[in-house]
Design a protein around this motif. Structure first.
Motif, PDB file in Angstrom:
ATOM      1  N   GLU A  49      23.538  45.843 134.778  1.00 39.79           N
ATOM      2  CA  GLU A  49      23.485  44.891 135.889  1.00 39.79           C
ATOM      3  C   GLU A  49      24.590  45.189 136.908  1.00 39.79           C
ATOM      4  OE1 GLU A  49      21.279  42.696 136.697  1.00 39.79           O
ATOM      5  OE2 GLU A  49      20.234  42.120 134.863  1.00 39.79           O
ATOM      6  N   TRP A  97      19.377  48.932 128.071  1.00 35.07           N
ATOM      7  CA  TRP A  97      18.902  48.697 129.424  1.00 35.07           C
ATOM      8  C   TRP A  97      18.870  49.989 130.215  1.00 35.07           C
ATOM      9  CZ3 TRP A  97      17.776  43.770 131.384  1.00 35.07           C
ATOM     10  CH2 TRP A  97      17.952  42.736 130.449  1.00 35.07           C
ATOM     11  N   ASP A 113      24.610  48.234 127.587  1.00 37.20           N
ATOM     12  CA  ASP A 113      24.388  46.802 127.482  1.00 37.20           C
ATOM     13  C   ASP A 113      23.966  46.257 128.849  1.00 37.20           C
ATOM     14  OD1 ASP A 113      26.941  45.455 128.871  1.00 37.20           O
ATOM     15  OD2 ASP A 113      27.540  47.280 127.804  1.00 37.20           O
ATOM     16  N   ARG A 114      23.432  45.066 128.811  1.00 42.19           N
ATOM     17  CA  ARG A 114      22.899  44.456 130.030  1.00 42.19           C
ATOM     18  C   ARG A 114      23.961  44.330 131.118  1.00 42.19           C
ATOM     19  NH1 ARG A 114      19.638  38.758 130.694  1.00 42.19           N
ATOM     20  NH2 ARG A 114      19.343  38.968 132.936  1.00 42.19           N
ATOM     21  N   LYS A 134      15.059  45.884 130.901  1.00 35.87           N
ATOM     22  CA  LYS A 134      15.218  46.029 129.450  1.00 35.87           C
ATOM     23  C   LYS A 134      14.183  47.013 128.945  1.00 35.87           C
ATOM     24  CE  LYS A 134      16.513  44.336 125.294  1.00 35.87           C
ATOM     25  NZ  LYS A 134      16.984  45.466 124.521  1.00 35.87           N
TER      26      LYS A 134
END
Length: 185
Positions: A93, A61, A88-89, A49
């Motif tokens: 990820e 991110w 976005d995360r 983050k």
């Protein structure tokens, strides 16, 4: 009466094997190219983050390699209001989970599967030949027990590997060379 072996599913699917090997070669090339373009030639990535109070905050991110070099996704990209775009995360990820090291491990696993499938098909062919040779030598049906059992086991093994290979190939269903009949119901 026809031999029940003639009704068994065909085992060696050269087109499927060639298709899978081609997709694996492409994925390997892309993974290796991504290593070359990543700062520090990193192979393993993780998502981090970006601090909200950072001066150079690009939003959201970013990826960080295991060698500590950050690679900001969306750097230099802006939305319609001029705000920097971040990711976005979930997106970061996902990208991190599909880093070159993970992709290369998956490729190695799939290549082992293909090798095991080819070995199982070869074992099946050898067992079939042994059974046919025993029949030609005049063996009675009751005397073919071990050879028949070997053939059945070899067929089951090859068929199981083929089913897994077909399932693994289905992830490439949108590739122009993918054949719909490879997809199992």
């Amino acid at each position: 009466m026809k031999d029940r072996l003639t009704y068994w599913r065909p085992l060696m699917m050269n087109e499927l094997v060639a298709f899978c090997e081609g997709r694996l070669a492409e994925a390997e090339r892309w993974a290796l190219e991504s290593i070359e373009t990543m700062p520090g030639r990193a192979t393993t990535w993780r998502a981090i983050k970006v601090r909200d109070d950072a001066e150079d905050h690009l939003g959201g991110w970013m990826l960080c390699s295991t060698n500590g070099i950050a690679h900001v996704l969306g750097a230099g990209s802006y939305d319609d209001d001029g705000k920097p775009l971040g990711f976005d995360r979930g997106t970061v990820e996902h990208i991190a989970a599909n880093d070159p090291a993970s992709v290369l491990r998956d490729i190695e696993t799939d290549r082992k599967l293909i090798a095991r499938y080819k070995a199982a098909v070869k074992s099946h062919e050898e067992a079939l030949k042994a059974l046919q040779d025993a029949r030609k030598a005049g063996a009675e049906p009751g005397e073919l027990g071990v050879a028949g059992e070997d053939l059945a086991a070899a067929h089951a093994r090859a068929s199981a590997y083929l089913t897994v290979l077909e399932d693994r190939a289905a992830r490439f269903f949108d590739h122009p060379d993918y054949q719909p009949h490879w997809r199992q119901p």
